[in-house]
Write an enzyme that holds these catalytic residues in place. Structure first.
Site, PDB file in Angstrom:
ATOM      1  N   CYS A  39       0.922  -1.282   0.006  1.00 37.31           N
ATOM      2  CA  CYS A  39      -0.060  -0.033  -0.032  1.00 37.31           C
ATOM      3  C   CYS A  39       0.775   1.299   0.153  1.00 37.31           C
ATOM      4  O   CYS A  39       1.444   1.437   0.977  1.00 37.31           O
ATOM      5  CB  CYS A  39      -0.825   0.273   1.296  1.00 37.31           C
ATOM      6  SG  CYS A  39      -1.881   1.407   1.308  1.00 37.31           S
ATOM      7  N   PHE A  40       1.159   2.008  -1.073  1.00 34.20           N
ATOM      8  CA  PHE A  40       2.150   2.867  -1.421  1.00 34.20           C
ATOM      9  C   PHE A  40       1.472   3.848  -0.485  1.00 34.20           C
ATOM     10  O   PHE A  40       2.584   4.690   0.283  1.00 34.20           O
ATOM     11  CB  PHE A  40       1.981   3.378  -2.522  1.00 34.20           C
ATOM     12  CG  PHE A  40       2.910   2.545  -3.639  1.00 34.20           C
ATOM     13  CD1 PHE A  40       3.204   1.395  -3.649  1.00 34.20           C
ATOM     14  CD2 PHE A  40       3.419   3.152  -4.850  1.00 34.20           C
ATOM     15  CE1 PHE A  40       4.040   0.605  -4.388  1.00 34.20           C
ATOM     16  CE2 PHE A  40       4.234   2.551  -5.765  1.00 34.20           C
ATOM     17  CZ  PHE A  40       4.504   1.165  -5.480  1.00 34.20           C
ATOM     18  N   VAL A  41       0.343   4.446  -0.257  1.00 32.20           N
ATOM     19  CA  VAL A  41       0.095   5.547   0.559  1.00 32.20           C
ATOM     20  C   VAL A  41       0.174   5.161   2.021  1.00 32.20           C
ATOM     21  O   VAL A  41      -0.092   5.949   2.818  1.00 32.20           O
ATOM     22  CB  VAL A  41      -1.239   6.410   0.194  1.00 32.20           C
ATOM     23  CG1 VAL A  41      -0.795   6.964  -1.049  1.00 32.20           C
ATOM     24  CG2 VAL A  41      -2.388   5.275   0.334  1.00 32.20           C
ATOM     25  N   UNK A  42       0.126   3.770   2.476  1.00 30.66           N
ATOM     26  CA  UNK A  42       0.163   3.352   3.900  1.00 30.66           C
ATOM     27  C   UNK A  42       1.279   3.412   4.483  1.00 30.66           C
ATOM     28  O   UNK A  42       1.536   3.615   5.754  1.00 30.66           O
ATOM     29  CB  UNK A  42      -0.503   2.080   3.885  1.00 30.66           C
ATOM     30  N   THR A  43       2.285   3.305   3.826  1.00 29.03           N
ATOM     31  CA  THR A  43       3.623   3.469   4.498  1.00 29.03           C
ATOM     32  C   THR A  43       3.996   4.776   4.851  1.00 29.03           C
ATOM     33  O   THR A  43       3.460   5.798   4.489  1.00 29.03           O
ATOM     34  CB  THR A  43       4.771   2.930   3.512  1.00 29.03           C
ATOM     35  OG1 THR A  43       4.776   3.637   2.276  1.00 29.03           O
ATOM     36  CG2 THR A  43       4.636   1.427   3.115  1.00 29.03           C
TER      37      THR A  43
END
Length: 161
Positions: A39-43
């Site tokens: 999840c690119f935006v979760u990190t």
């Protein structure tokens, strides 16, 4: 163009998953070293996963940075750009193994013509076609190309495109 390339795939849960990219890449005869869906935006602040940074650095050391191709599947231009910056110029958050490490890896998004036009069209349509319609492809391409031109040491040769 992709035949026999050593590829690392960084798919995105909200964009194009690693498995979909992997099917496309394999259709072109490339060798997938590693494939993941994150999840690119979760990190944290969009930074690349630290374990992925470690694996990428290890593969670059093992096979040579000039022999590695990174293929991204990020849903957003900015998140994809951060991933590209990390594998070309180093971790911009200075948190991971690639902090200050300028690998200059060849990095493309799967929707870029250099990748899309060199994989099996039917496989691409089946795996990625629907998702491509909802992505801002032009913004993604511009973002990745900017980082690649600024920091990339290794790009796909014109003859390969």
């Amino acid at each position: 163009m992709l035949k026999d390339k050593k590829v690392i795939i960084l798919g995105d849960r909200d964009g194009i998953p690693g498995q979909a990219i992997e099917a496309c890449i394999k259709s072109a005869g490339a060798h997938v070293l590693f494939s993941t869906t994150e999840c690119f935006v979760u990190t944290s602040a969009g930074a690349m996963d630290l374990e992925n940074q470690k694996r990428i650095k290890g593969f670059a050391e093992e096979f040579g940075a000039e022999n590695i191709l990174i293929v991204l599947g990020g849903a957003e231009a900015e998140a994809s750009g951060l991933a590209c910056e990390t594998v070309t110029n180093g971790d911009p958050t200075f948190a991971g193994p690639l902090a200050g490490v300028q690998l200059g890896l060849s990095c493309y998004h799967v929707v870029e013509p250099e990748i899309k036009n060199n994989v099996d069209a039917d496989v691409y349509d089946e795996q990625i076609g629907m998702m491509e319609m909802v992505l801002d492809v032009d913004a993604i391409i511009a973002e990745i190309k900017g980082y690649r031109e600024q920091f990339g040491k290794y790009v796909l040769a014109e003859a390969e495109v």
